[in-house]
Design a protein around this motif. Structure first.
Motif, short mmCIF file in Angstrom:
data_model
loop_
_atom_site.label_atom_id
_atom_site.label_comp_id
_atom_site.label_asym_id
_atom_site.label_seq_id
_atom_site.Cartn_x
_atom_site.Cartn_y
_atom_site.Cartn_z
N MET A 90 0.83 -1.20 0.00
CA MET A 90 0.00 0.00 0.00
C MET A 90 0.87 1.26 0.00
N ALA A 91 1.80 1.33 0.95
CA ALA A 91 2.71 2.48 1.01
C ALA A 91 3.87 2.12 1.91
N ARG A 92 5.08 2.53 1.47
CA ARG A 92 6.29 2.27 2.25
C ARG A 92 6.43 0.79 2.60
N GLY A 93 5.97 -0.08 1.72
CA GLY A 93 6.13 -1.51 1.92
C GLY A 93 5.24 -2.10 2.98
N LEU A 94 4.21 -1.40 3.39
CA LEU A 94 3.34 -1.90 4.45
C LEU A 94 2.38 -2.96 3.89
N PRO A 95 2.51 -4.22 4.33
CA PRO A 95 1.56 -5.24 3.88
C PRO A 95 0.25 -5.10 4.65
N ALA A 96 -0.85 -4.94 3.94
CA ALA A 96 -2.12 -4.67 4.59
C ALA A 96 -3.25 -5.44 3.94
N ILE A 97 -4.25 -5.76 4.74
CA ILE A 97 -5.45 -6.44 4.26
C ILE A 97 -6.66 -5.61 4.64
N PHE A 98 -7.47 -5.26 3.64
CA PHE A 98 -8.74 -4.60 3.91
C PHE A 98 -9.81 -5.67 4.09
N VAL A 99 -10.32 -5.79 5.30
CA VAL A 99 -11.40 -6.73 5.59
C VAL A 99 -12.70 -6.01 5.25
N ARG A 124 -11.23 -14.41 -2.61
CA ARG A 124 -12.15 -13.44 -3.20
C ARG A 124 -13.43 -13.33 -2.38
N GLY A 125 -14.08 -12.19 -2.52
CA GLY A 125 -15.35 -11.98 -1.85
C GLY A 125 -15.19 -11.25 -0.53
N HIS A 126 -16.29 -11.15 0.18
CA HIS A 126 -16.31 -10.41 1.45
C HIS A 126 -15.89 -11.34 2.59
N LEU A 127 -14.61 -11.65 2.63
CA LEU A 127 -14.13 -12.54 3.69
C LEU A 127 -14.00 -11.80 5.01
N THR A 128 -14.21 -12.55 6.08
CA THR A 128 -14.05 -12.00 7.41
C THR A 128 -12.60 -12.10 7.86
N TYR A 129 -12.28 -11.44 8.96
CA TYR A 129 -10.95 -11.57 9.54
C TYR A 129 -10.62 -13.04 9.80
N LEU A 130 -11.59 -13.77 10.35
CA LEU A 130 -11.37 -15.19 10.64
C LEU A 130 -11.17 -16.00 9.37
N ASP A 131 -11.88 -15.66 8.29
CA ASP A 131 -11.68 -16.35 7.02
C ASP A 131 -10.23 -16.22 6.57
N TYR A 132 -9.71 -15.00 6.61
CA TYR A 132 -8.32 -14.80 6.22
C TYR A 132 -7.37 -15.59 7.13
N LYS A 133 -7.62 -15.50 8.42
CA LYS A 133 -6.75 -16.19 9.37
C LYS A 133 -6.72 -17.69 9.12
N GLU A 134 -7.87 -18.26 8.78
CA GLU A 134 -7.96 -19.70 8.56
C GLU A 134 -7.42 -20.14 7.20
N ARG A 135 -7.51 -19.27 6.19
CA ARG A 135 -7.10 -19.65 4.84
C ARG A 135 -5.64 -19.34 4.54
N PHE A 136 -5.07 -18.40 5.26
CA PHE A 136 -3.70 -17.98 4.97
C PHE A 136 -2.65 -19.09 5.13
N PRO A 137 -2.71 -19.92 6.17
CA PRO A 137 -1.66 -20.94 6.33
C PRO A 137 -1.49 -21.84 5.11
N ALA A 138 -2.57 -22.16 4.41
CA ALA A 138 -2.47 -23.00 3.21
C ALA A 138 -1.70 -22.30 2.10
N LEU A 139 -1.58 -20.97 2.21
CA LEU A 139 -0.85 -20.18 1.21
C LEU A 139 0.52 -19.78 1.71
N GLY A 140 0.89 -20.32 2.88
CA GLY A 140 2.17 -19.98 3.47
C GLY A 140 2.21 -18.59 4.08
N LEU A 141 1.06 -18.10 4.48
CA LEU A 141 0.95 -16.75 5.03
C LEU A 141 0.43 -16.79 6.46
N ASN A 142 0.65 -15.70 7.18
CA ASN A 142 0.17 -15.57 8.55
C ASN A 142 -0.52 -14.22 8.68
N ILE A 143 -1.74 -14.21 9.16
CA ILE A 143 -2.50 -12.96 9.28
C ILE A 143 -1.77 -11.94 10.16
#
Length: 211
Positions: A1-10, A41-60
């Motif tokens: 988004m800016a200055r390398g800040l990784p961000a997620i818009f829930v 994709r879609g209107h995911l919740t914070y928990l959706d991201y938290k639960e799906r990220f590990p399969a992508l090698g990511l951590n909320i």
């Protein structure tokens, strides 16, 4: 988004998404990996991201998360009119619900949402609580920065300053549904229905019918 800040818009449905996209920049918004990855994709919740990220090698926890919430009484009025005003592909995708709500009064709509036997209502976000998008598994608000639809311009300016973002707030609201002040649509019984359905929103977010 800016200055390398990784961000997620829930993105809570009907809570300032177009305003945020305009403020972030349409190009950035379209190329955000959460918009492009099939499982995100879609209107995911914070928990959706938290639960799906590990399969992508990511951590909320490696992302700054932010969201927008809204008065639940106003939210229902917005959802009701938004669905009635759908056009084109969006109308086609929600054809059954659109057809139903064009025939329903606002009171009918609330009764339909509240009816546990109504299966097709699951197609719309308003069967949930607004806070469903921003809480963790313990029911606590977990996004790092929370804005409110009612004060979105001011909150977005604070957001920009807090994180030193190279962004500019839109000069006006974007993609607003057309309707009168939400309070005018409610009878006392309908207002009480929303209060019952949104007890958690009221407790967590501090909303009431008048504010």
């Amino acid at each position: 988004m800016a200055r390398g800040l990784p961000a997620i818009f829930v993105h809570t449905p009907k809570c300032g998404g177009s305003f945020i996209a305009e403020g972030v920049g349409r190009r950035r918004d379209r190329h955000c990996f959460t918009r492009r990855h099939p499982s995100l994709r879609g209107h995911l919740t914070y928990l959706d991201y938290k639960e799906r990220f590990p399969a992508l090698g990511l951590n909320i926890d490696d992302f700054m998360t932010f969201s927008v919430v809204r008065n639940p009484w106003a939210w229902h009025v917005s959802v009701y009119h938004y669905i009635q005003q759908l056009k084109g592909r969006n109308k086609e995708k929600a054809a059954d619900v659109h057809e139903r709500l064009t025939k329903y009064s606002f009171s009918d709509y609330l009764a339909w949402v509240d009816d546990p036997k109504t299966a097709e209502k699951q197609e719309i976000a308003a069967v949930h609580n607004v806070s469903d998008w921003v809480i963790d598994e313990n029911g606590k608000i977990s996004v790092d920065f929370l804005m409110r639809q009612e004060t979105l311009e001011e909150d977005f300016a604070i957001f920009i300053k807090k994180y030193s973002l190279r962004l500019a707030a839109p000069k006006k609201r974007v993609n607003e549904s057309v309707h009168k002040n939400y309070r005018t649509y409610y009878s006392d019984s309908d207002a009480a229905l929303v209060a019952r359905r949104h007890e958690r929103d009221i407790a967590l977010l501090g909303y009431s019918f008048d504010r």
